[in-house]
Each structure stands twice: as C-alpha cells, then as structure tokens.
Design an enzyme around this catalytic site. Structure first.
Site, short mmCIF file in Angstrom:
data_model
loop_
_atom_site.label_atom_id
_atom_site.label_comp_id
_atom_site.label_asym_id
_atom_site.label_seq_id
_atom_site.Cartn_x
_atom_site.Cartn_y
_atom_site.Cartn_z
N TYR A 128 19.37 -34.64 -70.01
CA TYR A 128 18.86 -33.35 -70.51
C TYR A 128 19.38 -32.16 -69.70
O TYR A 128 20.00 -32.32 -68.68
CB TYR A 128 17.35 -33.33 -70.73
CG TYR A 128 16.38 -33.61 -69.60
CD1 TYR A 128 16.67 -33.42 -68.26
CD2 TYR A 128 15.08 -34.03 -69.92
CE1 TYR A 128 15.72 -33.65 -67.28
CE2 TYR A 128 14.12 -34.26 -68.95
CZ TYR A 128 14.46 -34.07 -67.62
OH TYR A 128 13.52 -34.29 -66.67
N GLU A 129 19.15 -30.99 -70.27
CA GLU A 129 19.68 -29.73 -69.72
C GLU A 129 21.21 -29.72 -69.71
O GLU A 129 21.85 -29.21 -68.79
CB GLU A 129 19.09 -29.49 -68.32
CG GLU A 129 19.02 -28.03 -67.89
CD GLU A 129 18.43 -27.09 -68.92
OE1 GLU A 129 17.31 -27.38 -69.40
OE2 GLU A 129 19.07 -26.09 -69.26
N GLY A 130 21.81 -30.29 -70.77
CA GLY A 130 23.27 -30.40 -70.87
C GLY A 130 23.70 -31.70 -70.21
O GLY A 130 23.55 -31.84 -68.99
#
Ligand SMILES: Cc1cc2nc3c(=O)[nH]c(=O)nc-3n(C[C@H](O)[C@H](O)[C@H](O)COP(=O)(O)OP(=O)(O)OC[C@H]3O[C@@H](n4cnc5c(N)ncnc54)[C@H](O)[C@@H]3O)c2cc1C
Length: 594
Positions: free
Chosen positions: A438-440
């Site tokens: 997550y978060e890229g």
C-alpha cells in the site's frame, strides 16, 4: 516477549546519522532543544511500551468483527485510542493553530518508528488521519478547516484516504467514483471504494473520508480527479453531529496480517449521493494528494522499520535463551545458546544492520522534508524538498522490503517455533507484508525513483547526494580505526557502482526507457545500500568520537562494518544486473505465455 522502545538508540540515530544535530545547530528548528527532543522521545517510548505494544497480539487474534455495517475494534482499543488522542500524539506535527504541536516531522518520524513497532494495525489509522489533516490544512477552505481540522488534528475524529477502486489501484487515473455539483457549493458522490483502511470503526463518533472522484465534465485520467471531504455524519452549524451521510461500509476484508486494522469496501450514494465538499480546486485532486504523498509514503516506510525492530528484538531474546548443539570450536559437550552459532549470529546481525540502515534513511528523509518546509529561504527549502523527493521512494520501498525480510529471518531464528503463532514471530512477518503494497507498491516506488527522481534538476540532485555520501566514507578513513575493517573500501565501491548505474539510467531514460525500468528495483536497492551504509558509518564515527558510554560505539562500528562488508558489497553485482542485464528481462517473451 514485551517490546522495549529503543529510545536511546533512536535518539542517537536521529541526531548523528540522520543529521538532526546539524539541523538544530543551524537553527532549522528554532528554540527546540536537544533536551526537549529527548523528553518527547522518552514519553513516546513509554506510551508505546505501556499502551500500544500490549495491543498487538490481541488485535491479531481478535480482528475486527463486522456486522450490519458496524466494525467492532478489539477489546482495549477504544481506551488505547482515547489515551493516544488525549496525550496529544495525534497532533504532534499538526498545525498549532488547530490543536497540534507543530513539532518537526523528524520527531514525528522517530515516534512513529516506536508506535509502529508497538502495533502497525493500531497506528496506520492515526497515520492516515495525519495525511488527511495535512491535505485539509494545505488546501481546504477556511470554512472546512473551522469545522473539521481541529477535530482531526486532536484525534477526536479520524480521517481516511480513499483512492482505490476495483479497476483503479496503481492506476489511480482509472477511478470512476462520480461527484456531481449539487448547486449549493457542495457535491453528491456515488460509487465504490475498496481496501479502505479504518473506513469504518467504533473508535470515534465521526469519520471524515477524503475521497477522490470524478466530475461529469472532467478530462480523462489523473487530470480529471478531484478531492472531496465526505463526513460519515454531517456536521451542524454549531458543530454537533447531524444526519448520517449516504456512505457506508459494505464489508471488510479477511487478510494476511494487520488483522486489527479494518479494511473496508465503501459504498457511496445508495440514497441519491453522499454529501461531499471540494478540497482544493476541481480536477486538481492529484495535486492535493501529492502534498501529503511524501509524508504518507515515509510513514509507511517507517512502518517497515518499526516491525523490523520488533522482530529483531524478539529474535535476539529467543536466540539468547534457546540452547541447541555444541560449538565446533569448543571441546565442551554442553549445548549452547543458538546466538553463539555463527550462522545464527549472521542472521541476527543482518536483522540489526538492515533495520538500523532503513531507520537512518527514513529519518534523513524526514529531516529533508523539514528543510523543505522550514528552511531559511527559498533556495534552502527547494534543496530540502528535492532531497526529500529523491529519498522518499527509497525510504518507502527499502524499509518495507527489509521489514518483511527481517521478519522472515526472525521466523528462521525461532526455528519451528517461528512458524507457530504463539511466539508472535509469524505475526510480524504477516503484518510487515502489506507495507510493500500500500501507499504505492514498491515496484511503483522504484519506477518513480528511476523515471522522475534521478533526473531531478538534470541529475544535479542525485550528484550532490553522492558527493555527500563520499564525505561520510572519508570520515571513516580519517577515524583510522581498525575496527572498521574494510568499511571504507566497500562503501566506496558501493557508491561507485551507484554512480555508474545512475549515469547509465540517465542515458537510457531518453534512449530505451524499458531498459531503465528493467533494473529499477535493483537500482533502488543499490541506492539504499550506499545510503544506509554511509549513514551507519557516520553514526559509528560519531559514536567513537563522543566518548559517551551510552553511544555503544563498539556495537555501532560492528553494525556499520557488517552492513558494508556483507550487504553493501552486493552493490557491484546489482550494478551488473541494472546496466548489463536489461535485455534478459525485456528481450525474451514471458516464459509459458501463450
Ligand atoms: C490492507 C490494505 C489496506 C489498504 N488501504 C488503502 C486505503 O486506505 N486507501 C486506498 O485508497 N487504498 C488502500 N489500499 C489499496 C492499495 O493502495 C493498493 O492495493 C495498491 O495501491 C496496489 O493496487 P492494486 O492492489 O490494484 O494492485 P495493481 O495496481 O493491480 O498492481 C499489481 C502489481 O502490478 C504492478 N504494477 C501495476 N501497475 C504497474 C505499472 N504501471 N508498471 C509496473 N508495475 C505495475 C504493481 O507494482 C503490483 O506488483 C489498501 C490495500 C490493502 C491490501
């Protein structure tokens, strides 16, 4: 085993490896003194050890039952959250006009390291609230700030960040959630978001969703995305809670780890549309998201460091207690603690070295972010922001990659007991894994580093950084201490490899972008090796100079040397895979593909 927040180590790394001491000396943080910082870290450590860490195993086994749209957090979580908010931790770096303490991001990063070690599943909620109030603070209207900002900063309400939809993950521009102008300045949202962290819970009275959506006349792709604030409960003029808004959690996911963090599918517009308020300008939602992207990515990177720290502490303790086998080098027939076996020692040192290296990179990124915000003039702020932009993908991807690697080694140190849930080693491994996604995703971070960050200012930003790393190596040479072994030589080689690979990438970006992308992940790892190795060396040199017993200079030199001689030494091979092996990736068809 109870977790002990490593406050003294964290403070030393922050000051000497990441550069806080120099930042204080040059006045970056105004009146803030070292004693203030030590006191804050001490309190954050106590809060982690006493309040957050005990939640971790309980949260894992209990999870967050979901019934009739309601999520119930595990026993004790509400009390812990209340204690968190009333102690002021939520607003540590929040704006002081709105209930925050306006402390540097570097202090927040060091505290966040401990909080994550306490419980990733607990802290990811507040971390997203911090990202949300940052976006509101930077781009919201005064009216929205007056109603929502203080309650988010103090933690009275929580915030969510909502980008992901079934067809729009890494490709945010593919999102379809619709927003229509309601004619009174507000908007009505319809659509579905998936994988929303803390999208529903029982910790606070209200939840404020920050949702990306598309207006009917928006251009396609990321240029047509707007950001909206959508409260779970509408707020009356006097600040009291009004009607329930037209947004609900439809279900929660059953996942590999962070079981106590509810991951929700959110539905908007069952009854005509959820009321939303625009943040920033129409179609400029991505700009608003980018405001907080560096901080949020850094926070997730720090999650990797935190879980690695906890896994490392646990493995060290287990290896000290567990006895197996005899030493080949001893005549004794007594079995010995496994920490004395060279292969186990290697595992333990790898865990400690990777954790500490990732920590230094994250803290250095936080100080660069502080410079970008607090620097004395435009030039200083720009240089800080550029450095933060360069380091952020490395901080995010390397730290979360090693979070999983270290937790996996932790399982191995425990032998069969590592695979048994009761020891907790397996939980660290399961929890750590999400932070790579997550978060890229970490693949997207590597692409960001190679395609956008290396070429910043025509390559001048990365060049200045490499020059600084070389200065750290010179300090090791000047220390002239045999305990450093081959540290200086190995770091020189790692920097030289990184330099050559950087030049190669700058050329390929124009000539053959696929070739540059083929080596992006290896390149990011080389970047982390050179960075982490040099920062650990800086720290070790500082410790040996300080003459201060608490600095544990022998340990720090041993860690720096181990990193340089067994981890950074991999960089020349990685260089070959970046600069000479792209064709092995891009050339042949995918094996087995029809
Ligand atoms: C527990 C959990 C919590 C989450 N919390 C939130 C949240 O609070 N808010 C939110 O909005 N989202 C959240 N997410 C979603 C998360 O951010 C996405 O899962 C993530 O961005 C990846 O998107 P995806 O799952 O669609 O994978 P995909 O985008 O389908 O990616 C699959 C693989 O392909 C690679 N890939 C994709 N595109 C490219 C490309 N262009 N070039 C090279 N490689 C590529 C990726 O790196 C990855 O390895 C959460 C997810 C989970 C599992």
């Amino acid at each position: 085993m109870p977790f002990r927040a490593p406050v003294a180590d964290i403070a030393f790394t922050l000051k000497y490896a990441a550069g806080l001491k120099a930042a204080l000396a040059e006045g970056l943080y105004g009146d803030l003194g070292e004693d203030d910082i030590d006191a804050i870290l001490e309190e954050a450590g106590k809060f982690t050890t006493n309040v957050i860490a005990p939640l971790n195993a309980l949260g894992d086994t209990h999870g967050t039952p979901f019934k009739d749209g309601v999520v119930t957090t595990p026993p004790g979580w509400k009390e812990a959250y209340r204690a968190w908010a009333s102690a002021g931790w939520n607003g540590l770096s929040g704006p002081s006009d709105w209930g925050g303490q306006d402390l540097p991001l570097s202090i927040n990063a060091a505290c966040n390291d401990m909080w994550n070690a306490g419980s990733m599943a607990f802290i990811i909620g507040p971390v997203l609230t911090m990202a949300a109030f940052e976006a509101l603070s930077a781009h919201g209207t005064d009216e929205l700030k007056t109603i929502y900002l203080e309650k988010l900063v103090t933690g009275e309400w929580t915030g969510t960040m909502q980008l992901t939809e079934p067809q729009a993950g890494s490709d945010v521009g593919a999102l379809r959630t619709k927003a229509e102008r309601a004619g009174d300045g507000s908007y009505r949202l319809k659509g579905q978001k998936i994988f929303i962290t803390y999208g529903e819970h029982d910790l606070t009275d209200n939840i404020i969703h920050f949702v990306l959506a598309r207006l009917p006349d928006a251009p396609p792709g990321t240029k047509g995305i707007s950001l909206f604030l959508v409260p779970k409960f509408l707020v009356n003029k006097d600040g009291s809670l009004g009607e329930r808004n037209d947004v609900r959690a439809h279900s929660i996911e059953h996942k590999m780890g962070i079981h106590a963090s509810p991951t929700c599918t959110m539905v908007y517009g069952d009854h005509g549309g959820a009321v939303g308020y625009l943040i920033g300008k129409e179609n400029a939602g991505m700009t608003c998201m980018f405001t907080m992207m560096n901080n949020a990515r850094l926070s997730v990177g720090i999650g990797g460091v935190g879980v690695a720290e906890r896994a490392t502490q646990q493995a060290f303790e287990y290896a000290h207690e567990r006895k197996q086998g005899r030493l080949a080098s001893s005549a004794s027939n007594d079995s010995v603690p496994i920490e004395l076996h060279v292969d186990v020692k290697r595992m333990l040192m790898t865990m400690r070295a990777l954790t500490n290296a990732a920590r230094t990179i994250c803290y250095a990124t936080a100080i660069a972010l502080d410079r970008g915000k607090r620097g004395k003039d435009d030039a200083a702020r720009k240089s800080g922001s550029d450095r933060a932009a360069l380091l952020t993908p490395v901080a995010k991807a390397f730290s979360t990659d090693i979070g999983t690697e270290v937790a996996s080694i932790g399982v191995q140190v425990h032998g069969g007991m590592g695979y048994i849930e009761e020891t907790g080693a397996a939980q660290h491994y399961r929890d750590a894994r999400i932070a790579q996604i997550y978060e890229g995703t970490n693949g997207i971070q590597a692409i960001d580093l190679v395609t956008r960050k290396v070429s910043l200012n025509g390559g001048a930003t990365v060049k200045a950084y490499l020059d600084e790393l070389r200065q750290s190596v010179e300090k090791v040479r000047a220390a002239n201490d045999p305990a450093f072994g081959m540290t200086a030589k190995r770091l020189d080689d790692a920097i030289a490899s990184l330099d050559r690979a950087t030049q190669w990438i700058l050329i390929q970006l124009a000539k053959n972008p696929d070739a540059a992308l083929a080596g992006a992940t290896s390149y990011l790892r080389m970047f982390a090796h050179a960075s982490g190795g040099c920062m650990l060396a800086e720290e070790a040199v500082a410790a040996s100079r300080s003459g201060n017993g608490a600095a544990h200079s022998g340990d720090r030199i041993a860690i720096a040397r181990f990193f340089a001689e067994t981890i950074a030494v991999q960089s020349p091979s990685l260089e070959v895979s970046v600069t000479e092996s792209a064709d092995a990736v891009t050339g042949p068809a995918l094996p087995g593909a029809a």
